[in-house]
Design a protein around this motif. Structure first.
Motif, PDB file in Angstrom:
ATOM      1  N   SER A 330      65.559 101.967  34.785  1.00  0.00           N
ATOM      2  CA  SER A 330      65.039 101.093  33.630  1.00  0.00           C
ATOM      3  C   SER A 330      64.607  99.735  34.550  1.00  0.00           C
ATOM      4  O   SER A 330      64.037  99.122  33.728  1.00  0.00           O
ATOM      5  CB  SER A 330      66.114 100.802  32.495  1.00  0.00           C
ATOM      6  OG  SER A 330      67.314 100.104  33.170  1.00  0.00           O
ATOM      7  N   ALA A 331      65.136  99.482  35.577  1.00  0.00           N
ATOM      8  CA  ALA A 331      64.845  98.185  36.299  1.00  0.00           C
ATOM      9  C   ALA A 331      65.524  96.905  35.151  1.00  0.00           C
ATOM     10  O   ALA A 331      64.923  95.770  35.462  1.00  0.00           O
ATOM     11  CB  ALA A 331      63.343  98.106  36.450  1.00  0.00           C
ATOM     12  N   ASP A 332      66.282  97.238  34.310  1.00  0.00           N
ATOM     13  CA  ASP A 332      66.822  96.200  33.423  1.00  0.00           C
ATOM     14  C   ASP A 332      68.364  96.054  33.901  1.00  0.00           C
ATOM     15  O   ASP A 332      68.907  96.988  34.418  1.00  0.00           O
ATOM     16  CB  ASP A 332      67.205  96.716  31.985  1.00  0.00           C
ATOM     17  CG  ASP A 332      67.840  95.810  31.233  1.00  0.00           C
ATOM     18  OD1 ASP A 332      67.095  94.989  30.506  1.00  0.00           O
ATOM     19  OD2 ASP A 332      68.857  95.707  30.988  1.00  0.00           O
ATOM     20  N   LEU A 333      68.573  94.629  34.121  1.00  0.00           N
ATOM     21  CA  LEU A 333      69.941  94.418  34.723  1.00  0.00           C
ATOM     22  C   LEU A 333      71.175  94.796  34.048  1.00  0.00           C
ATOM     23  O   LEU A 333      71.926  95.644  34.986  1.00  0.00           O
ATOM     24  CB  LEU A 333      70.162  92.890  34.695  1.00  0.00           C
ATOM     25  CG  LEU A 333      71.376  92.117  35.329  1.00  0.00           C
ATOM     26  CD1 LEU A 333      71.301  92.523  36.788  1.00  0.00           C
ATOM     27  CD2 LEU A 333      71.206  90.817  34.951  1.00  0.00           C
ATOM     28  N   ALA A 334      71.342  94.732  32.899  1.00  0.00           N
ATOM     29  CA  ALA A 334      72.360  95.477  31.977  1.00  0.00           C
ATOM     30  C   ALA A 334      72.508  96.772  32.017  1.00  0.00           C
ATOM     31  O   ALA A 334      73.436  97.374  32.131  1.00  0.00           O
ATOM     32  CB  ALA A 334      72.412  94.917  30.724  1.00  0.00           C
ATOM     33  N   LYS A 356      69.411 104.173  45.796  1.00  0.00           N
ATOM     34  CA  LYS A 356      68.223 103.344  46.947  1.00  0.00           C
ATOM     35  C   LYS A 356      67.129 102.840  45.845  1.00  0.00           C
ATOM     36  O   LYS A 356      66.871 101.684  45.979  1.00  0.00           O
ATOM     37  CB  LYS A 356      68.008 104.225  47.955  1.00  0.00           C
ATOM     38  CG  LYS A 356      66.962 103.202  48.827  1.00  0.00           C
ATOM     39  CD  LYS A 356      66.602 104.184  49.994  1.00  0.00           C
ATOM     40  CE  LYS A 356      65.348 105.137  49.499  1.00  0.00           C
ATOM     41  NZ  LYS A 356      64.473 105.837  50.642  1.00  0.00           N
ATOM     42  N   ASN A 357      66.492 103.646  45.107  1.00  0.00           N
ATOM     43  CA  ASN A 357      65.223 103.273  44.271  1.00  0.00           C
ATOM     44  C   ASN A 357      65.846 102.080  43.530  1.00  0.00           C
ATOM     45  O   ASN A 357      64.867 101.340  43.169  1.00  0.00           O
ATOM     46  CB  ASN A 357      64.525 104.534  43.856  1.00  0.00           C
ATOM     47  CG  ASN A 357      63.945 105.552  44.820  1.00  0.00           C
ATOM     48  OD1 ASN A 357      63.705 105.179  46.014  1.00  0.00           O
ATOM     49  ND2 ASN A 357      63.904 106.726  44.389  1.00  0.00           N
ATOM     50  N   ALA A 358      66.766 102.436  42.867  1.00  0.00           N
ATOM     51  CA  ALA A 358      67.425 101.462  41.695  1.00  0.00           C
ATOM     52  C   ALA A 358      67.530  99.931  42.338  1.00  0.00           C
ATOM     53  O   ALA A 358      67.134  99.027  41.888  1.00  0.00           O
ATOM     54  CB  ALA A 358      68.545 101.981  41.017  1.00  0.00           C
ATOM     55  N   TYR A 359      68.063 100.041  43.471  1.00  0.00           N
ATOM     56  CA  TYR A 359      68.538  98.825  44.258  1.00  0.00           C
ATOM     57  C   TYR A 359      67.281  97.994  44.718  1.00  0.00           C
ATOM     58  O   TYR A 359      67.169  96.782  44.702  1.00  0.00           O
ATOM     59  CB  TYR A 359      69.325  99.357  45.688  1.00  0.00           C
ATOM     60  CG  TYR A 359      69.728  97.788  46.154  1.00  0.00           C
ATOM     61  CD1 TYR A 359      71.368  97.624  45.929  1.00  0.00           C
ATOM     62  CD2 TYR A 359      68.820  97.161  47.104  1.00  0.00           C
ATOM     63  CE1 TYR A 359      71.817  96.401  46.487  1.00  0.00           C
ATOM     64  CE2 TYR A 359      69.749  96.009  47.743  1.00  0.00           C
ATOM     65  CZ  TYR A 359      71.214  95.550  47.632  1.00  0.00           C
ATOM     66  OH  TYR A 359      71.746  94.473  47.902  1.00  0.00           O
ATOM     67  N   ALA A 360      65.940  99.006  45.125  1.00  0.00           N
ATOM     68  CA  ALA A 360      64.770  98.165  45.203  1.00  0.00           C
ATOM     69  C   ALA A 360      64.185  97.383  44.192  1.00  0.00           C
ATOM     70  O   ALA A 360      63.340  96.506  44.322  1.00  0.00           O
ATOM     71  CB  ALA A 360      63.747  99.283  45.938  1.00  0.00           C
ATOM     72  N   ARG A 361      64.655  97.866  42.958  1.00  0.00           N
ATOM     73  CA  ARG A 361      64.116  97.137  41.671  1.00  0.00           C
ATOM     74  C   ARG A 361      64.397  95.834  41.457  1.00  0.00           C
ATOM     75  O   ARG A 361      64.029  94.998  40.479  1.00  0.00           O
ATOM     76  CB  ARG A 361      64.297  98.101  40.565  1.00  0.00           C
ATOM     77  CG  ARG A 361      63.381  99.214  40.711  1.00  0.00           C
ATOM     78  CD  ARG A 361      63.771 100.176  39.349  1.00  0.00           C
ATOM     79  NE  ARG A 361      62.994 101.528  39.361  1.00  0.00           N
ATOM     80  CZ  ARG A 361      63.840 102.655  39.843  1.00  0.00           C
ATOM     81  NH1 ARG A 361      65.144 102.729  39.729  1.00  0.00           N
ATOM     82  NH2 ARG A 361      63.221 104.031  39.957  1.00  0.00           N
ATOM     83  N   VAL A 368      72.004  90.382  41.167  1.00  0.00           N
ATOM     84  CA  VAL A 368      73.202  90.614  41.968  1.00  0.00           C
ATOM     85  C   VAL A 368      74.130  91.414  41.456  1.00  0.00           C
ATOM     86  O   VAL A 368      74.607  92.580  41.981  1.00  0.00           O
ATOM     87  CB  VAL A 368      73.678  88.909  42.237  1.00  0.00           C
ATOM     88  CG1 VAL A 368      75.343  89.236  42.854  1.00  0.00           C
ATOM     89  CG2 VAL A 368      73.100  88.516  43.452  1.00  0.00           C
ATOM     90  N   GLU A 369      74.436  91.400  39.971  1.00  0.00           N
ATOM     91  CA  GLU A 369      75.336  92.191  39.187  1.00  0.00           C
ATOM     92  C   GLU A 369      75.137  93.736  39.358  1.00  0.00           C
ATOM     93  O   GLU A 369      75.919  94.612  39.649  1.00  0.00           O
ATOM     94  CB  GLU A 369      75.341  91.785  37.837  1.00  0.00           C
ATOM     95  CG  GLU A 369      76.124  90.465  37.707  1.00  0.00           C
ATOM     96  CD  GLU A 369      76.312  90.135  36.089  1.00  0.00           C
ATOM     97  OE1 GLU A 369      77.255  90.668  35.482  1.00  0.00           O
ATOM     98  OE2 GLU A 369      75.474  89.029  35.757  1.00  0.00           O
ATOM     99  N   ALA A 370      73.684  93.857  38.923  1.00  0.00           N
ATOM    100  CA  ALA A 370      73.421  95.374  39.033  1.00  0.00           C
ATOM    101  C   ALA A 370      73.083  95.987  40.865  1.00  0.00           C
ATOM    102  O   ALA A 370      73.753  96.887  40.951  1.00  0.00           O
ATOM    103  CB  ALA A 370      71.821  95.362  38.702  1.00  0.00           C
ATOM    104  N   MET A 371      72.916  95.043  41.446  1.00  0.00           N
ATOM    105  CA  MET A 371      72.883  95.488  42.748  1.00  0.00           C
ATOM    106  C   MET A 371      74.459  95.559  43.398  1.00  0.00           C
ATOM    107  O   MET A 371      74.487  96.517  44.463  1.00  0.00           O
ATOM    108  CB  MET A 371      72.198  94.398  43.751  1.00  0.00           C
ATOM    109  CG  MET A 371      70.617  94.128  43.627  1.00  0.00           C
ATOM    110  SD  MET A 371      70.374  92.399  44.099  1.00  0.00           S
ATOM    111  CE  MET A 371      69.656  92.753  46.057  1.00  0.00           C
TER     112      MET A 371
END
Length: 578
Positions: A330-334, A356-361, A368-371
């Protein structure tokens, strides 16, 4: 620590607690004659620990410490003990302090049990005497309320509990009792479920204080009386959207046949938080139809509803990897954070490429929280690819939070440590800085009325300067209070309105020994140096926050307005007066 200046030593002792891992040193200082006059500060600094072993060490010291330090020691134990803390021997030892001759020691013991409920302390809590309408009395009642969750009232208890019930009934009729105390008294009263108690609780369904209305709704939901059910449904018709949601949630466990149709008719109505409460109600109902309806909300575009549905389905164990993968994309933080958190708990399902793909978004510092959640999931996935990716993060990230998480994850996979790297901080500092009083007052014009802050740059220059910077550019205009926890905090300043947003940068934390009291304003964070725009106002003293969040202001007028603020109330604008 070799300095002879008292203020320098106090700050050094405070800093030792902040750095962590210094418990043994601090404990040893308690026996050093040169630090005899700083023992209170040492004990307070130990309160920053996260080690349950230190709780045991402090419990042993209670027999040798002077009376003047016992309350401070017990409070430090309250802060240190983890949520899962359950040491019967220590609980029994602390229970004796509820009858101590010193009021502050009795209050500290009540505070401990308000944070770590123990049903074996109920009788002592009821017999313990605190000053009328005091903070200590609130802690005692909170501890009783929480401890009763695991306690069955027996016939032999009748005289003792009847005395408690009479005291609460008397208190609830008085205007001089603080609402925070009444909040817990209503919670205790529900355990009696008699006609007089229920009548009194029902009176609070129309109270002007939203916290007391909520407590009354929750208290009545436990009653087996049909009159109570009818009373709640009668109030529902004219209630606010928030109260409607609380009533549906309260009734869903016992009366799903009544609430399920209400949910169906109202899922497209009312405020956002009302809809979230309806989704929580579906989770309480737990029927297959209710669960399937929750799953449909994983597909809606609204991120807050999708987040709530996913979180509730996780609790119901109704989530699969495909559900998490959709949120991960989703590329959404939450949404990404909660999905990665689920994957971290199910490492056998984790897929490196997806993570890996999610991290790149995302990018620092906003993401930072999502990463960090993705790093934790990679550590669980455990492949050599994940190890290499985590090493790259350690080598390139400018976020201490991410570097530390990546180092821990790498070591978990490879059983090898990574070398220390000096990190160049990338934190925001406004062009105009304020360092000393008097600087300004901040007037919050809210949808409930005005609240005035006194700002304190002398203890938090960067935080105050950032707050003034954002207020003057109109950042806070028309943002909502997205988080309200009764007898804790009112929190706002998030442009997303769900607790996951910020200004697009991070500011440094400025920890001090300044205590969190009623009306204290602090900076909300998701970890060290992650604050930005979100702030909170304390309903009451919150000593467990001391030294863990930045204090930058205090309410000087308008606490009566703060007490009325509820979720979705608005910050219309903030005026800075020099």
């Amino acid at each position: 620590m070799d300095d002879t200046e008292s203020n320098v030593l106090r700050q050094a002792i405070f800093a030792l607690g902040e750095t962590g891992g210094q418990d043994s040193l601090l404990l040893s200082l308690l026996n050093v004659p040169r630090f005899a006059s700083f023992r209170k500060e040492i004990l307070e600094s130990l309160g920053q620990s996260r080690n349950d072993v230190t709780v045991s060490n402090l419990a042993d010291l209670l027999t040798t410490l002077p009376d003047s330090l016992k309350a401070t020691t017990i409070r430090a134990m309250s802060f240190i003990a983890s949520k899962k803390f359950n040491n019967r021997q220590i609980n029994l030892r602390l229970r004796t302090f509820l009858a101590d001759s010193l009021p502050d020691v009795r209050a500290a013991a009540a505070y401990f049990f308000s944070r770590h409920p123990y049903s074996g302390a109920i009788h002592s809590l009821i017999r313990s005497r605190m000053e009328v309408a005091s903070v200590a009395e609130k802690y005692r009642l909170k501890a009783i309320s929480l401890s009763l969750e695991d306690y069955y009232i027996q016939r032999t208890d009748s005289a003792l509990f009847d005395t408690l019930r009479q005291q609460i009934v008397s208190d609830l009729k008085k205007n001089t009792i603080p609402w925070q105390q009444k909040f817990y008294e209503l919670s205790v009263l529900r355990h009696f479920d008699d006609a007089e108690s229920n009548r009194l609780i029902k009176d609070f369904l129309s109270d002007t204080n939203p916290h007391l209305r909520k407590s009354a709704i929750q208290a009545l939901s436990y009653s087996d009386s049909l009159d109570v059910k009818q009373a709640l449904l009668k109030v529902y018709a004219d209630a606010s959207w928030l109260d409607k949601g609380e009533i549906v949630l309260a009734l869903s466990a016992k009366y799903p046949r009544i609430t399920y149709p209400l949910i169906q008719r109202n899922l497209d109505k009312g405020s956002q938080h009302f809809k979230q409460l309806l989704l929580k109600s579906l989770a309480v109902i737990r029927s297959r139809m209710a669960v399937n309806q929750l799953k449909q909300f994983l597909l809606v575009p609204d991120t807050r509803l999708k987040y709530t549905a996913f979180s509730e389905l996780v609790e119901l164990r109704e989530i699969g990897y495909r559900d998490a993968a959709v949120l991960l994309e989703s590329a959404d933080l939450a949404l990404t954070t909660v999905a990665a958190g689920w994957i971290a708990e199910h490492p056998h399902l984790a897929r490196f490429e997806d993570l890996k793909n999610a991290y790149a978004r995302f990018s620092e510092p906003d993401g930072v929280e999502a990463m960090q959640a993705i790093i934790e999931a990679m550590a669980g996935e455990g492949s050599s690819q994940s190890a290499g990716f985590l090493k790259t993060i350690c080598d390139t990230s400018s976020s201490p939070v991410l570097v530390n998480s990546a180092k821990s994850g790498y070591s978990r996979i490879t059983s090898k440590p990574l070398p220390h790297r000096q990190i160049a901080f990338n934190l925001f500092v406004p062009d105009t800085m304020y360092f000393s009083e008097p600087v300004a007052q901040a007037i919050l014009i809210t949808s409930r009325g005005e609240v005035t802050f006194s700002l304190h740059p002398e203890i938090a220059a960067a935080t105050v300067s950032n707050f003034i910077y954002l207020a003057k550019k109109g950042f806070y205009n028309n943002l909502s209070f997205h988080r309200v926890v009764s007898d804790f905090v009112v929190q706002g300043g998030d442009p997303r309105g769900d607790g996951w947003g910020g200004p697009g940068y991070a500011i440094p934390c400025e920890y001090t020994s300044t205590p969190f009291k009623r009306g204290t304003v602090g900076m909300a964070t998701a970890g060290k140096d992650t604050g930005g725009s979100q702030f909170f106002i304390c309903h009451s003293e919150q000593p467990h926050l001391n030294g863990r969040y930045t204090v930058f202001a205090e309410v000087v007028s308008g606490m009566d307005i703060v007490d009325l603020l509820d979720i979705d109330d608005k910050i219309l604008k903030i005026i800075i007066q020099n």
